[in-house]
Each structure stands twice: as structure tokens, then as C-alpha cells.
Design a protein around this motif. Structure first.
Motif, mmCIF file in Angstrom:
data_model
loop_
_atom_site.group_PDB
_atom_site.id
_atom_site.type_symbol
_atom_site.label_atom_id
_atom_site.label_comp_id
_atom_site.label_asym_id
_atom_site.label_seq_id
_atom_site.Cartn_x
_atom_site.Cartn_y
_atom_site.Cartn_z
ATOM 1 N N LEU A 293 66.007 13.756 62.917
ATOM 2 C CA LEU A 293 65.010 13.541 63.896
ATOM 3 C C LEU A 293 64.425 14.961 63.932
ATOM 4 N N LEU A 294 64.786 15.980 64.111
ATOM 5 C CA LEU A 294 64.293 17.657 63.827
ATOM 6 C C LEU A 294 63.137 17.557 62.687
ATOM 7 N N ILE A 295 63.758 17.130 61.711
ATOM 8 C CA ILE A 295 62.631 17.990 60.432
ATOM 9 C C ILE A 295 61.707 16.717 60.895
ATOM 10 N N ALA A 296 61.811 15.693 60.874
ATOM 11 C CA ALA A 296 60.939 14.400 61.009
ATOM 12 C C ALA A 296 59.651 14.899 61.068
ATOM 13 N N GLN A 297 59.836 15.405 62.600
ATOM 14 C CA GLN A 297 58.781 16.272 62.612
ATOM 15 C C GLN A 297 58.018 17.014 62.345
ATOM 16 N N MET A 298 58.681 17.761 61.310
ATOM 17 C CA MET A 298 57.911 18.646 61.111
ATOM 18 C C MET A 298 57.377 18.448 59.516
ATOM 19 N N ILE A 299 57.332 16.927 59.539
ATOM 20 C CA ILE A 299 56.155 16.890 57.624
ATOM 21 C C ILE A 299 55.220 16.566 58.333
ATOM 22 N N PRO A 300 54.219 16.930 57.905
ATOM 23 C CA PRO A 300 53.162 16.436 57.842
ATOM 24 C C PRO A 300 52.483 15.184 58.127
ATOM 25 N N GLY A 301 51.177 14.998 58.771
ATOM 26 C CA GLY A 301 50.884 13.503 59.302
ATOM 27 C C GLY A 301 49.819 13.109 58.116
ATOM 28 N N ILE B 168 50.398 13.958 55.368
ATOM 29 C CA ILE B 168 51.172 13.008 54.090
ATOM 30 C C ILE B 168 51.758 11.867 54.538
ATOM 31 N N MET B 169 52.158 11.982 55.666
ATOM 32 C CA MET B 169 52.935 10.397 55.985
ATOM 33 C C MET B 169 51.610 9.769 56.235
ATOM 34 N N ILE C 228 54.640 9.536 65.269
ATOM 35 C CA ILE C 228 54.535 11.221 65.990
ATOM 36 C C ILE C 228 54.864 10.931 66.752
ATOM 37 N N PRO D 161 60.170 10.878 67.400
ATOM 38 C CA PRO D 161 61.147 11.719 67.356
ATOM 39 C C PRO D 161 61.021 12.617 69.133
#
Lengths: 286, 319
Positions: free
Chosen positions: A120-128, A130-131, A158, A161
Motif C-alpha cells: 500500500l505504501l508503494i502504491a501511493q508512490m506510483i505517479p497518477g 502512469i496509472m 488516490i 492506500p
């Protein structure tokens, strides 16, 4: 620079009080500089078209107009409505997904829970952005581009997480005795969660809801990629189209911006402590 | 994006009624595993479907040769790392990388320095301190499109308030958003403005956590205010500072909205970063290049994860 001067109640009257007034003055000055763009947005929203390009610009909307706001009422209401629905939908989805997860991670502590928290922590770091690209490819195939539910789903990524992390942190502070008591009374785990845990987690629910709403309301990335051609578009796109189309009507653009800022303002007035809590959540360990 | 900058682990004292109790971990109850995963099932499915799958799709996009037709039909031929090679060879690559780094590091440096100075200022007690500190949150809470369009108009070459103010002190008007020399600076200025509140709030709560006795002891030893800050406060604030900076990095790397709305990465790519370049490739033109767009996006993910993992490492180590 006396860092903790405030903790010494020694400054009584005289020089101390002058210095404190000076500090208040300085604080007001800094705040004024910081908030100048906000003031300018409001000022321009009341400025007449004919004065818009005057040099120097009018600093106060003395000779003001409501044209901008009239334009908002005429053209932007559907956008605002969509944003409201998207915001509320995102809040609901985020709560439904993150509250039970937070409870499980905080209180039932299954094997593998740590890994999930990490993911979940990692998930927050993915740039929007790209998602958004991935979502676009999927939505195109499924035919859910330009739909409100599609946008709600994307916007929820957004907030979910963040929601789980907040709920986990909050619920691990709930005394175990409370849960044991409910279990002894014969309540199932689900029952305990719904009628014991949720009611005492009000603060966490409010914090998560506020941020989920605000992020969904403010979202531009998902809106422009996934809902750019739909009938029901959110207010961020309303403003964006305005900027693109009629470059000249800045009072209407700024009036829309003012209206779009209302949720953030309300939030700050009504729920300030939740906001500060959300910002610092976990960035600082206590 | 300094905007959705919130995240991570334990709640501050203000959210939790009794976060202290959290320190004592309860024993795992027997048979709890199944029940726990039943509660977790929705989020696991959700993560797979709406995080993992879009990311997989994105990876897949970057490894195939897509045209508009094959994008819709989904039968694009596998092309290995061709898209990545094309991206590296693209003349936009160097400038975009440079802009990404400059945008990120310069933004962070200013946000942090200003945020820290303000945080120290606000730890002093004076009337309205709490209210003014709350008002400082406004830029962070506003939708990015609002901030970005306000700055766009303020920086307008002919009618913007910034050039008008410069005119008073006899400085020639600057084409903030339309000159390749200034576009990147302009978006950095706006981004610093948006990011200050986050730095202020986090550093402020970090300062609050430093016991007052430490300062009193230093003051008794005759340290001046300036010395107390650099020799006592700042070192004690280091863990919080590291976390603030790294989170800032992760979130500034992915700033897209602000730049796109203000300059679209232009003029002539003068303010394009990986985030805007990636979007530009996939959605910004009539002839979308989904493959290279996804490839740039994946490079950005790698950069974000690098700093992200560093953040997690440091955060876990902080006592």
C-alpha cells in the motif's frame, strides 16, 4: 530566533508584549504574501472584461462585476454536479474498502499483513499520470471511458492506500478490551467491527472522507484522460476547457476557480484539525 | 505533486485516541487468520484489479509496437525494448531528464527552506499564530487546476500582476510562460508555492516533538538563538527533515497537472518533464504514441520508487 519562547510564560507586558505584537505583525505579513494569489483569484473574478487588460491591473474590485459568476451559473453547474457525485462516490468506495482492511491489519493481524501494508505504501508512490495510461487502455477495451463510475473507480486509487494507513493507525489505538467484551457477548467479528469499532473510529472516518472527497474533487489527471469526451465531466475539466476556449474571459475562469475552491475552504474552516492530522499522518512518528 | 502528499504509517497523536496503546501489540488470536483475510479480501482484489492490472497494462504497452488501430484491437506485435531504445535516442530525452531533475530538486530546496523557516517562526507564541498557520494550508488544499490557472493569469506577459509589479521597479516585462528561458522557472515558482504548506506543517509538528527542556538547557549554557537552532534544533530535526525531503521528492517527481495546465511542457519543450512528456506522447497529439509514452512513464516509476524505498527505509529506522 527563540524556538520555544512560547513555553516560557515570562514575557509579561512591556518589551515582551511589543515583541509579540511585532511577531503577530510579521506573521500577518507572511500570510498576506502567501495568500496573495488567492486574493488575486478573487479580485480577478470580480473584474470587468473591459478592465481585465488595464495597465496597471486594478488591485481592488471597486468597479466590480458579477458577470463571471453569472457565467458560472449558466455554464458550470453541470460540471459542479458531476464533481459532487464523483467526490461522494469516491468517499463511499474508499471507506468501504479501507475501513475493514484497516481493522484487519490493526486488530486481527494476519500473516502477510505486513507485506500488504508495504504494498500500500508503494502504491501511493506510483505517479497518477502512469496509472491513468493503464486505466485508459483498460477502460477503452471495456467501454467505460467517459463514465462517472469509471472516474470514481480511478479517483479512488488516490485515496484508498491513504485510507487504509489512517484506519490501521487509528484502530490499533482502540483498546482490545472493547473487542473482547463484544466477543464475550457473542458478537461475530463482523458484528464487532460494525457496531463497536466503526462507531469509535469516527475521527478516522472523517479524516479519510475529507481527503478522499478533496482529492476526487481536485483530480485533473484521471478526468482529462478518462473522462475528457464524456457528457458528465467534473469541474476541473470545466475550468480547463474555459482556459482553452475563451482565453479572454478571465473573470469567468477565476469565478469558476473560486467556486471550485469552496470545498477546500469549508474543509479548512470546519475540520481544520483533521486536515493537519492528515497532512502529517505518519510523516512524523510520535 | 506536492498535492496529494499525504500518506504513510502511524497517525499523529491528534488523530488517534490513544495511539500510545498502539505500541503494545496484541497477541494474534487463534483462527483469526481466515477472518482477517476475509476483511482484507476486498482490498486485495481491489489492489490487483486497479493497481496491479493497470501497471501491467502499462508495462505491456511499453513492450509492444502500438498504432491507434492495434491499440483498440489489442493485437500489437511484441517489440521488446524497442520503445525504450527509441525514448533514449529521442532528442527530447536529455532535456526532459534535466528538467525533471531541476524541477524536482529546486522545488524541494525552496519548499523545504521556506517551510522550515516558517515552522520555526510559528513555534513562537504570538496572537493569531494558530489561525495564520492554518491559513498557510490554503495553497495546498486548493485544486491544482485552480492554483495553476491563477498563476497562469498572474504571470501573463501583458496583463499579469507580476509584470506590473516589476514595471514599478523598472524591470522589463518577462514572458514568464511563453519564453523558453523562463517557463521552467515559472512552473517551479508555482510549485514551490503549493509545496510550502506541506513542509511547514510536517516540520512544525517535528519541532513540537522536540522537548522544550533541550532548548532550556542550551539557553542556560548561553547558546544564542541562532546557535540553538543550528546546533540543537536542526540536528534533532534531521529524521523528520529526511522524511519530509524524500516524500517531497517522490511527490514532486510526479507533478503533472501544474506543468501541463500552465505551459503544456512548452514552449518547445522548455518545461517538459518525464511526467508531461509521457502524457504528451500518449494523449497530447492527434497521433498517439502509446508505446513510448508508457516507456517514459515506467522510467518515471523507477525514479519515484528509488526515492520511495529510500523513504520507507529511513522511516522504519527512525526510533
Amino acid at each position: 530566533m527563540t524556538v520555544h519562547a512560547g513555553r516560557h510564560p515570562t514575557t509579561v507586558g512591556g518589551r515582551g508584549s511589543v515583541r509579540r505584537h511585532a511577531k503577530t505583525g510579521l506573521g500577518l505579513f507572511f500570510t498576506a504574501i502567501m495568500l496573495f494569489p488567492v486574493y488575486w483569484m478573487i479580485n480577478v473574478s470580480f473584474t470587468k472584461d473591459t478592465n481585465m487588460r488595464s495597465d496597471p491591473p486594478h488591485l481592488f474590485p471597486l468597479d466590480g462585476t458579477l458577470e463571471g459568476y453569472r457565467a458560472v451559473l449558466d455554464q458550470q453547474l453541470p460540471y459542479l454536479g458531476t464533481s459532487l457525485i464523483v467526490g461522494l462516490g469516491t468517499v463511499a468506495l474508499t471507506l468501504v474498502l479501507s475501513a475493514p482492511a484497516g481493522y484487519a491489519l490493526a486488530k486481527l493481524r494476519p500473516k502477510g499483513g505486513g507485506v500488504l501494508s508495504f504494498v500500500l505504501l508503494i502504491a501511493q508512490m506510483i505517479p497518477g499520470v502512469i496509472m491513468a495510461m493503464g486505466f485508459y487502455a483498460i477502460y477503452l477495451r471495456l467501454g467505460v471511458l467517459n463514465t462517472v463510475p469509471g472516474l470514481i473507480l480511478a479517483d479512488s486509487t488516490i485515496a484508498v492506500p491513504f485510507g487504509v494507513l489512517i484506519f490501521t493507525a487509528f484502530m490499533s489505538g482502540i483498546p482490545d478490551e472493547l473487542i473482547h467484551a463484544a466477543m464475550i457477548d457473542g458478537a461475530s467479528r463482523w458484528r464487532t467491527f460494525v457496531s463497536v469499532i466503526l462507531p469509535v473510529s469516527r475521527n478516522a472516518i472523517v479524516t479519510v472522507s475529507l481527503f478522499a472527497f478533496l482529492w476526487a474533487w481536485s483530480d485533473f489527471v484521471f478526468a482529462t484522460t478518462l473522462d475528457g469526451g464524456g457528457d458528465a465531466q467534473p469541474i476541473t475539466l470545466g475550468i480547463y476547457h474555459y482556459i482553452g476556449n475563451n482565453n479572454q474571459q478571465w473573470n469567468a475562469i477565476m469565478a469558476t476557480a473560486v467556486i471550485a475552491s469552496i470545498p477546500a475552504t469549508l474543509l479548512l474552516i470546519l475540520a481544520q484539525r483533521y486536515v493537519a492530522a492528515g497532512v502529517t499522518a505518519g510523516a512524523v512518528k510520535d | 505533486m506536492a498535492h496529494d502528499v499525504t500518506t504513510r504509517v502511524p497517525a499523529p497523536a491528534s488523530t488517534g485516541a490513544g495511539t500510545r496503546a498502539a505500541k503494545q501489540r496484541p497477541r494474534r488470536r487463534r483462527g483469526g487468520n481466515w477472518a482477517a483475510w476475509a476483511f482484507l479480501a476486498p482490498i486485495v482484489i481491489y489492489l490487483l484489479a486497479f493497481y496491479a492490472y493497470p501497471l501491467y497494462r502499462n508495462l505491456d504497452l511499453s513492450l509492444r509496437h502500438y498504432t491507434v488501430r492495434s491499440f483498440v484491437r489489442g493485437d500489437a506485435p511484441f517489440s521488446g525494448l524497442d520503445n525504450y531504445r527509441a525514448v533514449f535516442a529521442d532528442p527530447t530525452f536529455g532535456p526532459a531528464l534535466l528538467h525533471t531533475l531541476v524541477f524536482t530538486f529546486v522545488s524541494i530546496a525552496f519548499q523545504f527552506a521556506i517551510g522550515l523557516a516558517l515552522a520555526v517562526f510559528f513555534t513562537q507564541s504570538f496572537r493569531l499564530s494558530a489561525t495564520l498557520r492554518a491559513l498557510f494550508l490554503v495553497p495546498w488544499l486548493l485544486p491544482l487546476i485552480v492554483s495553476a490557472s491563477t498563476w497562469t493569469w498572474m504571470l501573463n506577459s501583458d496583463s499579469g500582476i507580476v509584470n506590473a509589479a516589476l514595471g514599478i521597479v523598472n524591470i522589463d516585462a518577462v514572458n514568464w510562460l511563453t519564453s523558453p528561458d523562463w517557463a521552467l522557472t515559472s512552473v517551479i515558482v508555482a510549485n514551490v508555492w503549493i509545496g510550502i504548506p506541506f513542509n511547514l506543517v510536517v516540520l512544525y509538528s517535528g519541532l513540537q516533538a522536540i522537548p522544550a527542556e533541550v532548548h532550556e538547557a542550551a539557553a542556560i549554557d548561553g547558546a544564542s538563538g541562532w546557535q540553538r537552532f543550528w546546533r540543537v534544533t536542526f540536528p534533532l530535526l534531521r529524521p523528520v527533515s529526511a522524511i519530509t525531503l524524500l516524500l517531497g521528492l517522490v511527490y514532486t517527481l510526479k507533478v503533472f497537472d501544474l506543468i501541463w495546465i500552465m505551459t503544456k511542457g512548452g514552449p518547445a519543450g522548455a518545461s517538459s518533464t518525464f511526467a508531461t512528456w509521457s502524457y504528451q506522447l500518449s494523449f497530447g497529439s492527434l497521433l498517439p504514441e502509446f508505446g513510448p509514452g508508457a516507456a517514459v512513464g515506467n522510467l518515471l516509476i523507477i525514479m519515484a520508487l528509488f526515492f520511495g524505498l529510500l523513504y520507507i527505509r529511513i522511516q522504519r529506522r527512525t526510533p
